[in-house]
Write an enzyme that holds these catalytic residues in place. Sequence first.
Site, PDB file in Angstrom:
ATOM      1  N   HIS A   1      -9.624   3.095   0.211  1.00 43.44           N
ATOM      2  CA  HIS A   1      -9.698   1.954   1.135  1.00 43.44           C
ATOM      3  C   HIS A   1     -10.813   2.159   2.172  1.00 43.44           C
ATOM      4  O   HIS A   1     -10.612   1.917   3.368  1.00 43.44           O
ATOM      5  CB  HIS A   1      -8.349   1.772   1.827  1.00 43.44           C
ATOM      6  CG  HIS A   1      -8.035   0.371   2.224  1.00 43.44           C
ATOM      7  ND1 HIS A   1      -8.794  -0.333   3.142  1.00 43.44           N
ATOM      8  CD2 HIS A   1      -7.039  -0.472   1.842  1.00 43.44           C
ATOM      9  CE1 HIS A   1      -8.264  -1.530   3.316  1.00 43.44           C
ATOM     10  NE2 HIS A   1      -7.202  -1.648   2.529  1.00 43.44           N
TER      11      HIS A   1
ATOM     12  N   HIS B   1       0.806  -1.235   0.000  1.00 39.35           N
ATOM     13  CA  HIS B   1       0.000   0.000   0.000  1.00 39.35           C
ATOM     14  C   HIS B   1       0.837   1.282   0.000  1.00 39.35           C
ATOM     15  O   HIS B   1       0.525   2.247   0.696  1.00 39.35           O
ATOM     16  CB  HIS B   1      -0.945   0.011   1.189  1.00 39.35           C
ATOM     17  CG  HIS B   1      -2.119  -0.925   1.067  1.00 39.35           C
ATOM     18  ND1 HIS B   1      -2.570  -1.403  -0.141  1.00 39.35           N
ATOM     19  CD2 HIS B   1      -2.940  -1.448   2.014  1.00 39.35           C
ATOM     20  CE1 HIS B   1      -3.616  -2.193   0.066  1.00 39.35           C
ATOM     21  NE2 HIS B   1      -3.864  -2.245   1.350  1.00 39.35           N
TER      22      HIS B   1
ATOM     23  N   GLU C   1     -12.146  -2.396  -2.972  1.00 44.75           N
ATOM     24  CA  GLU C   1     -11.066  -1.575  -3.508  1.00 44.75           C
ATOM     25  C   GLU C   1     -10.960  -1.766  -5.022  1.00 44.75           C
ATOM     26  O   GLU C   1     -10.347  -2.727  -5.497  1.00 44.75           O
ATOM     27  CB  GLU C   1      -9.753  -1.938  -2.816  1.00 44.75           C
ATOM     28  CG  GLU C   1      -9.800  -1.819  -1.303  1.00 44.75           C
ATOM     29  CD  GLU C   1      -8.743  -2.661  -0.617  1.00 44.75           C
ATOM     30  OE1 GLU C   1      -7.540  -2.455  -0.922  1.00 44.75           O
ATOM     31  OE2 GLU C   1      -9.095  -3.534   0.194  1.00 44.75           O
TER      32      GLU C   1
END
Length: 346
Positions: free
Chosen positions: A179, A105, A313
């Site tokens: 997210h 991420h 997502e």
Amino acid sequence: MEIKKALFGELEGRPVHAYELKNDRGISVTVLEYGCIINKIIVPDKNGKAENIVLGYDNLDGYLHGVPYFGAIIGRVAGRIAGASFELDGKTYKLSANENRNHLHGGFKGFNAVIWDSTPIEQDGAVGVKFTYTSPDGEEGYPGNLDATVTYLLTNEQELKLSYQAHTDKKTIVNMTNHAYFNLSGDMKRDVRGHELQIPSGRVLELGRETLPTGKTFDVRGTAFDFRNGRKIEDGTVSDHPQNVLVGNGYDHAFLLPETEKPIRLKDEESGRMLTVETDQPCVVVYTSNTMGNDTYEIRGRKPCDYLAVCLETQGVPDAIHHPEYPSVILEPGETYRAHTKWIFG
């Protein structure tokens, strides 16, 4: 329609503002300059009672020390990159290894953990915020100065439009997403195991060691991964399918989406709320908070628990830089990275 700006907190001597967006039909969305976080989405239930349907914190300290990534923009690249490295034109780039030996991420300080510049937007029938951030060459190991833009636009058609753009001065990789952790029961009254999810996907990325994609896919038929006609999230939490078990008894998987526009739908029968997701991205990563019960930082007065929310997502395929069979996440100078997702509340 209405837009309000207020101070949310301060970080490293800089103010962090919150914008509250309101439409004329009872929906409000609060977004933060820190991480482009979607802090609240207030939506009426079938009886008209307005409640929050995303997880978040009421102060900046929660986002710094609580469950990571709540409502935030993920970048430069969403998901895991194997070995925290990749190669472009014969040159190897080493990224920060923030999850064991892998990159997750965007690294230790990805797009979720920086303060973005903000500009309010007021249009006929819509209000929103445009966020901008320049990620310098070498940040978290990525090449190129990357100018990123994220726009949130709330409309009177019960839509929240999410748009992403980026430009680079050096060949690099980009794959951004939001997210948000959804719980349509409202104010976290129940977990999401009873939510019904529908996804027009016949194939899912297989995960291997360290939950990295193996490069293979598997057919959803006859498994708890078959959401084509809708099914309860709970099915995956009690499934003995090796892929459900691997991620902590639930889902943390990329579902490949057809090129034709077929929406994703999340429903909570008890509240009557429904979320429809439309996107131009090739997959949706479904994560069902399988181990959230291990966290201790309270979420708006509630102790975290497993399956408290579900993430949808929409993004490029995870670890695509190591799997050339999937759509490329490479961005060249002179090109524009674009991605669009729309959330429709009903």
